[in-house]
Enzyme design. Structure first.
Site, short mmCIF file in Angstrom:
data_model
loop_
_atom_site.label_atom_id
_atom_site.label_comp_id
_atom_site.label_asym_id
_atom_site.label_seq_id
_atom_site.Cartn_x
_atom_site.Cartn_y
_atom_site.Cartn_z
N CYS A 110 0.85 -1.19 0.00
CA CYS A 110 0.00 0.00 0.00
C CYS A 110 0.88 1.24 0.00
O CYS A 110 1.90 1.27 0.70
CB CYS A 110 -0.89 -0.03 1.25
SG CYS A 110 -2.03 1.36 1.38
N HIS A 153 -9.17 -3.69 -2.49
CA HIS A 153 -8.20 -2.96 -1.68
C HIS A 153 -8.58 -1.47 -1.61
O HIS A 153 -8.60 -0.88 -0.53
CB HIS A 153 -6.80 -3.14 -2.29
CG HIS A 153 -5.71 -2.44 -1.54
ND1 HIS A 153 -4.76 -3.12 -0.81
CD2 HIS A 153 -5.40 -1.12 -1.42
CE1 HIS A 153 -3.92 -2.24 -0.27
NE2 HIS A 153 -4.29 -1.02 -0.63
N GLU A 154 -8.90 -0.88 -2.77
CA GLU A 154 -9.24 0.55 -2.81
C GLU A 154 -10.59 0.83 -2.16
O GLU A 154 -10.75 1.84 -1.46
CB GLU A 154 -9.19 1.09 -4.24
CG GLU A 154 -7.83 0.99 -4.90
CD GLU A 154 -6.67 1.50 -4.06
OE1 GLU A 154 -6.83 2.49 -3.31
OE2 GLU A 154 -5.58 0.90 -4.14
N HIS A 157 -10.26 1.15 1.46
CA HIS A 157 -9.78 2.46 1.92
C HIS A 157 -10.92 3.43 2.18
O HIS A 157 -10.87 4.19 3.15
CB HIS A 157 -8.81 3.07 0.91
CG HIS A 157 -7.40 2.62 1.05
ND1 HIS A 157 -6.70 2.70 2.23
CD2 HIS A 157 -6.55 2.07 0.15
CE1 HIS A 157 -5.48 2.23 2.06
NE2 HIS A 157 -5.37 1.82 0.80
#
Length: 183
Positions: A110, A153-154, A157
């Site tokens: 990351c 993953h994004e 966030h």
């Protein structure tokens, strides 16, 4: 131009909170942010530019990584078949997913994490996403393999979740049940 100095690191509060929904149609500022995020990813993958500005290569970035608590993500990479995924999205939501899981055999990294984090990150093997693109158009994507992992993953966030939050703390290299590795 976004550089590594603009990216907040793992102790920053914007990385642990849920981001705000973005109004559509997009404001000029939100469109500019998306364009800047896309340009950062492209720059980070260009060896000359990355070296000149000391950029770490990235395939995705989310607004909370810039300290901006909005549901905005940008993705830019080619999958193993050469298909280009290059887009900026707002308000992305996973609307369905497989029971089967997958994980990157090399682990995840990351831009907001400057240390190596060992372990497998369990992800859904297949997902369907709904979002809005930079032109205020609705988007529906069906993803599997590496692209599914990048998008998850994004999206994590914007929901205040870091990839290492998903690693089994007792046994980081425990292979997630009903899963297959992605090289």
């Amino acid at each position: 131009m976004i550089t590594m100095k603009d990216i907040v690191r793992e102790s920053h509060p914007s990385l642990t909170r849920s981001a705000a929904v973005v109004e559509v149609p997009l404001s000029k500022d939100d469109k500019q942010l998306l364009e800047d995020m896309m340009q950062f990813l492209k720059n980070s993958q260009d060896e000359e530019i990355a070296e000149k500005y000391e950029l770490r290569a990235g395939v995705g970035i989310a607004a909370p990584q810039l300290g901006i608590e909005k549901q905005i993500i940008a993705i830019h990479f080619e999958d193993i078949d050469g298909k280009l995924y290059s887009m900026g999205l707002v308000n992305p939501k996973i609307i369905s997913h497989s029971v089967e899981q997958s994980y990157l055999s090399s682990g995840e990294g990351c831009l907001s994490v400057d240390r190596p984090v060992e372990g497998y990150v369990p992800r859904h093997a297949r997902i369907t996403i709904k979002a809005t693109d930079i032109n205020d158009q609705p988007v529906k994507l069906r993803l599997k393999g590496y692209p599914a992992i990048v998008f998850q993953h994004e999206i994590d966030h914007i929901n205040g979740i870091m990839f290492f939050d998903r690693i089994n703390t007792e046994d980081p290299f425990n292979i997630p049940e009903n899963s297959s590795p992605i090289q």
